[in-house]
Design an enzyme around this catalytic site. Structure first.
Site, PDB file in Angstrom:
ATOM      1  N   CYS A   1      10.074   1.642   2.226  1.00  0.00           N
ATOM      2  CA  CYS A   1      11.053   0.609   2.553  1.00  0.00           C
ATOM      3  C   CYS A   1      12.446   1.218   2.594  1.00  0.00           C
ATOM      4  O   CYS A   1      13.344   0.705   3.238  1.00  0.00           O
ATOM      5  CB  CYS A   1      10.993  -0.504   1.517  1.00  0.00           C
ATOM      6  SG  CYS A   1      11.098   0.130  -0.157  1.00  0.00           S
TER       7      CYS A   1
ATOM      8  N   ARG B   1       9.961  11.396   3.248  1.00  0.00           N
ATOM      9  CA  ARG B   1       9.256  11.142   1.993  1.00  0.00           C
ATOM     10  C   ARG B   1       8.188  10.094   2.296  1.00  0.00           C
ATOM     11  O   ARG B   1       8.483   9.099   2.967  1.00  0.00           O
ATOM     12  CB  ARG B   1      10.248  10.611   0.955  1.00  0.00           C
ATOM     13  CG  ARG B   1       9.750  10.644  -0.457  1.00  0.00           C
ATOM     14  CD  ARG B   1      10.902  10.387  -1.404  1.00  0.00           C
ATOM     15  NE  ARG B   1      11.426   9.042  -1.260  1.00  0.00           N
ATOM     16  CZ  ARG B   1      11.223   8.046  -2.108  1.00  0.00           C
ATOM     17  NH1 ARG B   1      10.503   8.246  -3.185  1.00  0.00           N
ATOM     18  NH2 ARG B   1      11.744   6.864  -1.907  1.00  0.00           N
TER      19      ARG B   1
ATOM     20  N   SER C   1       6.224  -6.930   3.027  1.00  0.00           N
ATOM     21  CA  SER C   1       7.011  -7.167   4.239  1.00  0.00           C
ATOM     22  C   SER C   1       7.840  -8.453   4.122  1.00  0.00           C
ATOM     23  O   SER C   1       7.481  -9.381   3.391  1.00  0.00           O
ATOM     24  CB  SER C   1       6.067  -7.272   5.431  1.00  0.00           C
ATOM     25  OG  SER C   1       5.191  -8.365   5.237  1.00  0.00           O
TER      26      SER C   1
ATOM     27  N   GLU D   1      10.950  -8.016  -3.138  1.00  0.00           N
ATOM     28  CA  GLU D   1      11.361  -6.689  -2.664  1.00  0.00           C
ATOM     29  C   GLU D   1      10.743  -6.534  -1.280  1.00  0.00           C
ATOM     30  O   GLU D   1       9.534  -6.297  -1.163  1.00  0.00           O
ATOM     31  CB  GLU D   1      10.842  -5.601  -3.610  1.00  0.00           C
ATOM     32  CG  GLU D   1      11.431  -5.651  -5.008  1.00  0.00           C
ATOM     33  CD  GLU D   1      12.894  -5.241  -5.063  1.00  0.00           C
ATOM     34  OE1 GLU D   1      13.400  -4.640  -4.096  1.00  0.00           O
ATOM     35  OE2 GLU D   1      13.543  -5.556  -6.077  1.00  0.00           O
TER      36      GLU D   1
ATOM     37  N   ARG E   1       6.579  -0.638 -11.533  1.00  0.00           N
ATOM     38  CA  ARG E   1       7.939  -1.199 -11.511  1.00  0.00           C
ATOM     39  C   ARG E   1       7.918  -2.681 -11.856  1.00  0.00           C
ATOM     40  O   ARG E   1       8.930  -3.262 -12.232  1.00  0.00           O
ATOM     41  CB  ARG E   1       8.526  -0.972 -10.113  1.00  0.00           C
ATOM     42  CG  ARG E   1      10.019  -1.014 -10.047  1.00  0.00           C
ATOM     43  CD  ARG E   1      10.542  -0.403  -8.768  1.00  0.00           C
ATOM     44  NE  ARG E   1      10.375  -1.279  -7.630  1.00  0.00           N
ATOM     45  CZ  ARG E   1      10.806  -0.988  -6.399  1.00  0.00           C
ATOM     46  NH1 ARG E   1      11.395   0.167  -6.166  1.00  0.00           N
ATOM     47  NH2 ARG E   1      10.647  -1.817  -5.408  1.00  0.00           N
TER      48      ARG E   1
ATOM     49  N   PRO F   1      -3.217  -5.804  -6.016  1.00  0.00           N
ATOM     50  CA  PRO F   1      -2.783  -4.664  -5.193  1.00  0.00           C
ATOM     51  C   PRO F   1      -3.126  -4.886  -3.728  1.00  0.00           C
ATOM     52  O   PRO F   1      -3.891  -5.798  -3.396  1.00  0.00           O
ATOM     53  CB  PRO F   1      -3.604  -3.498  -5.765  1.00  0.00           C
ATOM     54  CG  PRO F   1      -4.835  -4.132  -6.321  1.00  0.00           C
ATOM     55  CD  PRO F   1      -4.471  -5.537  -6.736  1.00  0.00           C
TER      56      PRO F   1
ATOM     57  N   TRP G   1       0.804  -1.225   0.000  1.00  0.00           N
ATOM     58  CA  TRP G   1       0.000   0.000   0.000  1.00  0.00           C
ATOM     59  C   TRP G   1       0.834   1.271   0.000  1.00  0.00           C
ATOM     60  O   TRP G   1       0.321   2.345  -0.248  1.00  0.00           O
ATOM     61  CB  TRP G   1      -0.938   0.034   1.223  1.00  0.00           C
ATOM     62  CG  TRP G   1      -0.257  -0.223   2.535  1.00  0.00           C
ATOM     63  CD1 TRP G   1      -0.229  -1.411   3.208  1.00  0.00           C
ATOM     64  CD2 TRP G   1       0.525   0.694   3.317  1.00  0.00           C
ATOM     65  NE1 TRP G   1       0.519  -1.290   4.362  1.00  0.00           N
ATOM     66  CE2 TRP G   1       0.991  -0.002   4.458  1.00  0.00           C
ATOM     67  CE3 TRP G   1       0.880   2.040   3.178  1.00  0.00           C
ATOM     68  CZ2 TRP G   1       1.794   0.590   5.430  1.00  0.00           C
ATOM     69  CZ3 TRP G   1       1.678   2.635   4.148  1.00  0.00           C
ATOM     70  CH2 TRP G   1       2.121   1.910   5.263  1.00  0.00           C
TER      71      TRP G   1
HETATM   72  P1  NAP Z   1       2.462  -6.738   3.424  1.00  0.00           P
HETATM   73  O1  NAP Z   1       1.583  -6.820   4.593  1.00  0.00           O
HETATM   74  O2  NAP Z   1       3.553  -7.734   3.286  1.00  0.00           O
HETATM   75  O3  NAP Z   1       1.501  -6.770   2.147  1.00  0.00           O
HETATM   76  C1  NAP Z   1       2.009  -6.650   0.843  1.00  0.00           C
HETATM   77  C2  NAP Z   1       1.082  -7.351  -0.118  1.00  0.00           C
HETATM   78  O4  NAP Z   1       1.064  -8.732   0.191  1.00  0.00           O
HETATM   79  C3  NAP Z   1      -0.358  -6.868  -0.053  1.00  0.00           C
HETATM   80  O5  NAP Z   1      -0.897  -6.874  -1.345  1.00  0.00           O
HETATM   81  C4  NAP Z   1      -1.016  -7.925   0.808  1.00  0.00           C
HETATM   82  O6  NAP Z   1      -2.380  -8.103   0.547  1.00  0.00           O
HETATM   83  C5  NAP Z   1      -0.264  -9.165   0.353  1.00  0.00           C
HETATM   84  N1  NAP Z   1      -0.310 -10.244   1.329  1.00  0.00           N
HETATM   85  C6  NAP Z   1      -0.406 -10.169   2.675  1.00  0.00           C
HETATM   86  N2  NAP Z   1      -0.425 -11.405   3.207  1.00  0.00           N
HETATM   87  C7  NAP Z   1      -0.361 -12.278   2.188  1.00  0.00           C
HETATM   88  C8  NAP Z   1      -0.333 -13.696   2.089  1.00  0.00           C
HETATM   89  N3  NAP Z   1      -0.391 -14.479   3.158  1.00  0.00           N
HETATM   90  N4  NAP Z   1      -0.249 -14.254   0.870  1.00  0.00           N
HETATM   91  C9  NAP Z   1      -0.190 -13.487  -0.220  1.00  0.00           C
HETATM   92  N5  NAP Z   1      -0.214 -12.145  -0.213  1.00  0.00           N
HETATM   93  C10 NAP Z   1      -0.284 -11.536   0.982  1.00  0.00           C
HETATM   94  O7  NAP Z   1       3.187  -5.320   3.319  1.00  0.00           O
HETATM   95  P2  NAP Z   1       2.538  -3.873   3.428  1.00  0.00           P
HETATM   96  O8  NAP Z   1       2.225  -3.624   4.869  1.00  0.00           O
HETATM   97  O9  NAP Z   1       1.484  -3.690   2.408  1.00  0.00           O
HETATM   98  O10 NAP Z   1       3.771  -2.968   2.959  1.00  0.00           O
HETATM   99  C11 NAP Z   1       4.766  -2.574   3.802  1.00  0.00           C
HETATM  100  C12 NAP Z   1       5.991  -3.471   3.652  1.00  0.00           C
HETATM  101  O11 NAP Z   1       6.421  -3.491   2.302  1.00  0.00           O
HETATM  102  C13 NAP Z   1       7.171  -2.928   4.431  1.00  0.00           C
HETATM  103  O12 NAP Z   1       7.820  -3.992   5.090  1.00  0.00           O
HETATM  104  C14 NAP Z   1       8.070  -2.340   3.356  1.00  0.00           C
HETATM  105  O13 NAP Z   1       9.421  -2.261   3.696  1.00  0.00           O
HETATM  106  C15 NAP Z   1       7.824  -3.259   2.220  1.00  0.00           C
HETATM  107  N6  NAP Z   1       8.179  -2.613   0.955  1.00  0.00           N
HETATM  108  C16 NAP Z   1       9.316  -3.030   0.314  1.00  0.00           C
HETATM  109  C17 NAP Z   1       9.698  -2.407  -0.863  1.00  0.00           C
HETATM  110  C18 NAP Z   1      10.939  -2.821  -1.593  1.00  0.00           C
HETATM  111  O14 NAP Z   1      11.066  -2.458  -2.746  1.00  0.00           O
HETATM  112  N7  NAP Z   1      11.842  -3.562  -0.984  1.00  0.00           N
HETATM  113  C19 NAP Z   1       8.911  -1.380  -1.398  1.00  0.00           C
HETATM  114  C20 NAP Z   1       7.757  -0.992  -0.730  1.00  0.00           C
HETATM  115  C21 NAP Z   1       7.399  -1.631   0.459  1.00  0.00           C
HETATM  116  P3  NAP Z   1      -3.518  -7.550   1.531  1.00  0.00           P
HETATM  117  O15 NAP Z   1      -3.429  -6.071   1.447  1.00  0.00           O
HETATM  118  O16 NAP Z   1      -4.751  -8.105   0.936  1.00  0.00           O
HETATM  119  O17 NAP Z   1      -3.199  -8.069   2.905  1.00  0.00           O
END
Ligand code: NAP
Length: 474
Positions: free
Chosen positions: A282, A276, A227, A248, A157, A173, A148
């Site tokens: 991340c 930012r 995550s 990522e 990307r 998404p 998100w």
């Molecule tokens: P998240 O909880 O891991 O969710 C990311 C995506 O995964 C969402 O679309 C989520 O769907 C989905 N998801 C969650 N549980 C899942 C499962 N069991 N099986 C399949 N898909 C699943 O992360 P977030 O809170 O949205 O984003 C924050 C994290 O992203 C931070 O840790 C950040 O560092 C990381 N991030 C990394 C980068 C990079 O390039 N390295 C860039 C941006 C963000 P739902 O919304 O439906 O739960």
């Protein structure tokens, strides 16, 4: 305000098995309802992507390139509209949302250029018995899962290189921010992307339905941003059918200020690296590791800059720090700060959850010792812990004391010293004397538990290509 709210499957907008509200985190009220996908919509998306793949893989790279270029142009023309959608559903301030859309659109332009430049190789074998021909082919149906925090850029990307490579895809998404992705898919539709090449689903039960999709042999590739915890689960899921994966994941970026740094420049960079996206990046600087010699000056100036930020709903004029994406995320930030204070951290600014509606948290600066638990966790918000050091070796050890390795920041007036430090930092990316280095033309990605693979740059397209060797008798 015009919005897309249905699922997109096989070139058409379709209803799903129900709807869920998209919440504006600045007010807590619903913006609209969006369609969710059941098993049959997820299955239809895979079928559409699988059917479209053979002809899309054979489509001339120039044609794929021109569709991406057209999508770039539409996205730029509609950037104000898209930025408002991002700000509304994510909470970030409009200036950050505009910055994100400009960055996100660039992935379409960059991969429009890359689509026609996939390299190959042709040479003689060392023994001279054959010719070695190396070519690259699209992997196939790819599942793209995005978070998100950058609902536009994390999607483009992945979509950009997937289209350039000739893959078909299913985009999933984040549940909190589907509206941006839906609009981007509509842009691709209007840019002339053939049906089935991209499909968008929002599963009503994320974990179970994604797991089912990862066990469908027609899906060959998973590109995930999110995550580390969820990434780990998805890597395990992907192991069953040995999928190609690109990960990522989370970060916990150190921001190292050496004792010869230009402090005003470091404070300006710190404001960008930390603030930012309201700290929800991340790449966000999460551990300020500052030389004792300059710590007082850095802390005073940085705290003043943080304290001057205007906290307001993202779309308000002059807003500089918006809401977190949800109350749940905001409360996570508050808990980490409370635990840091309980462990002896000294608050210099903020640290108090405001009353009233909206997922707001104030800009917070906290001085901590190196054992403080806040240094161990990714804080996805406007919180800056500062820890001090005496020697460069100590700074490097502190910076590397984490399971993450996405990005690090180094400030020094001596370029040789900065490069020596950069080389010693365990990170996929290092910024020297800059608060932001993300660029579609550069490889983005992490080491350690921050991920696998790279997005963007010349290597980004290879996350969607298989290398094939053809040995030719002569
Ligand atoms: P998240 O909880 O891991 O969710 C990311 C995506 O995964 C969402 O679309 C989520 O769907 C989905 N998801 C969650 N549980 C899942 C499962 N069991 N099986 C399949 N898909 C699943 O992360 P977030 O809170 O949205 O984003 C924050 C994290 O992203 C931070 O840790 C950040 O560092 C990381 N991030 C990394 C980068 C990079 O390039 N390295 C860039 C941006 C963000 P739902 O919304 O439906 O739960």
């Amino acid at each position: 305000m015009e919005l897309k709210t249905d699922l997109y499957i096989d070139g058409a907008w379709v209803k799903g098995n129900g709807t869920i509200p998209v919440i504006d985190p600045s007010t807590g009220s619903a913006i609209c309802e969006v369609a969710t996908a059941g098993d049959s919509e997820c299955e239809a998306a895979i079928s559409a992507a699988h059917r479209a793949f053979p002809s899309w893989a054979k489509t001339a790279p120039r044609v794929r390139s021109e569709i991406l270029r057209k999508a770039f142009e539409i996205m730029v023309a509609e950037s104000d509209h898209l930025a408002k959608i991002v700000s509304m559903e994510n909470g970030k301030v409009l200036t950050d949302a505009k910055g994100e859309i400009a960055y996100a659109a660039e992935f379409f332009r960059w991969f429009a250029e890359e689509a026609v430049r996939t390299p190959g190789d042709f040479r003689s074998s060392p023994s001279g018995d054959k010719r070695i021909l190396v070519t690259h082919q699209p992997i196939g149906v790819s599942l793209l899962i995005t978070p998100w925090n950058f609902p536009a850029a994390m999607a483009t990307r992945k979509i950009g290189p997937a289209i350039a490579a000739g893959c078909t895809m299913i985009l999933k998404p984040a549940t909190e921010t589907p509206l941006t992705a839906l609009w981007i898919v509509d842009i691709l539709h209007r840019a002339g992307l053939p049906k089935g090449v991209i499909n968008l689903v929002l599963p009503s039960k994320t974990g179970a339905m994604i797991s089912k999709m990862l066990h469908d042999p027609r899906v060959r590739n998973l590109s995930f941003t999110g995550s580390t915890e969820v990434g780990r689960t998805l890597l395990k899921e992907s192991a069953d059918l040995v999928l190609r994966t690109s990960m990522e994941l989370g970060g916990n970026a150190p921001f190292v200020v050496l004792d010869d740094a230009d402090i005003d420049q470091a404070v300006a960079g710190a404001m960008i690296a930390k603030m930012r996206n309201g700290g929800a990046a991340c790449t966000a600087a999460n551990r300020f590791i500052v030389a004792n010699k300059v710590a007082a000056e850095f802390t005073t100036k940085f705290t003043a800059a943080m304290g001057a930020l205007k906290v307001a709903p993202g779309l308000d004029a002059g807003a500089q720090l918006g809401a977190s994406v949800s109350l749940k995320e905001r409360n996570k930030i508050a808990e980490l700060v409370d635990a840091a204070v309980a462990a002896g951290g000294e608050l210099k600014l903020g640290g108090k959850t405001p009353d009233g509606v909206g997922a707001f948290y104030p800009a917070t600066v906290i001085s901590v010792k190196k054992e403080n638990p806040i240094l161990r966790n990714e804080v996805f918000g406007p919180v800056a812990p500062i820890v001090t050091f005496d020697t460069d070796e100590e700074a490097i050890a502190l910076a590397n004391d984490t399971e993450y390795g996405l990005i690090s920041y180094v400030y020094s007036s001596d370029l040789k010293r900065a490069i020596r430090t950069a080389e010693a930092l365990e990170a996929g990316m290092v910024a020297i004397n800059r608060g932001v280095i993300s660029d579609p033309a550069a490889p983005f990605g992490g080491v350690k538990q921050s991920g696998l693979g790279r997005e963007g740059g010349f290597v980004g397209i290879h996350e969607f290509l298989e290398t094939k060797y053809i040995g030719v008798e002569i």
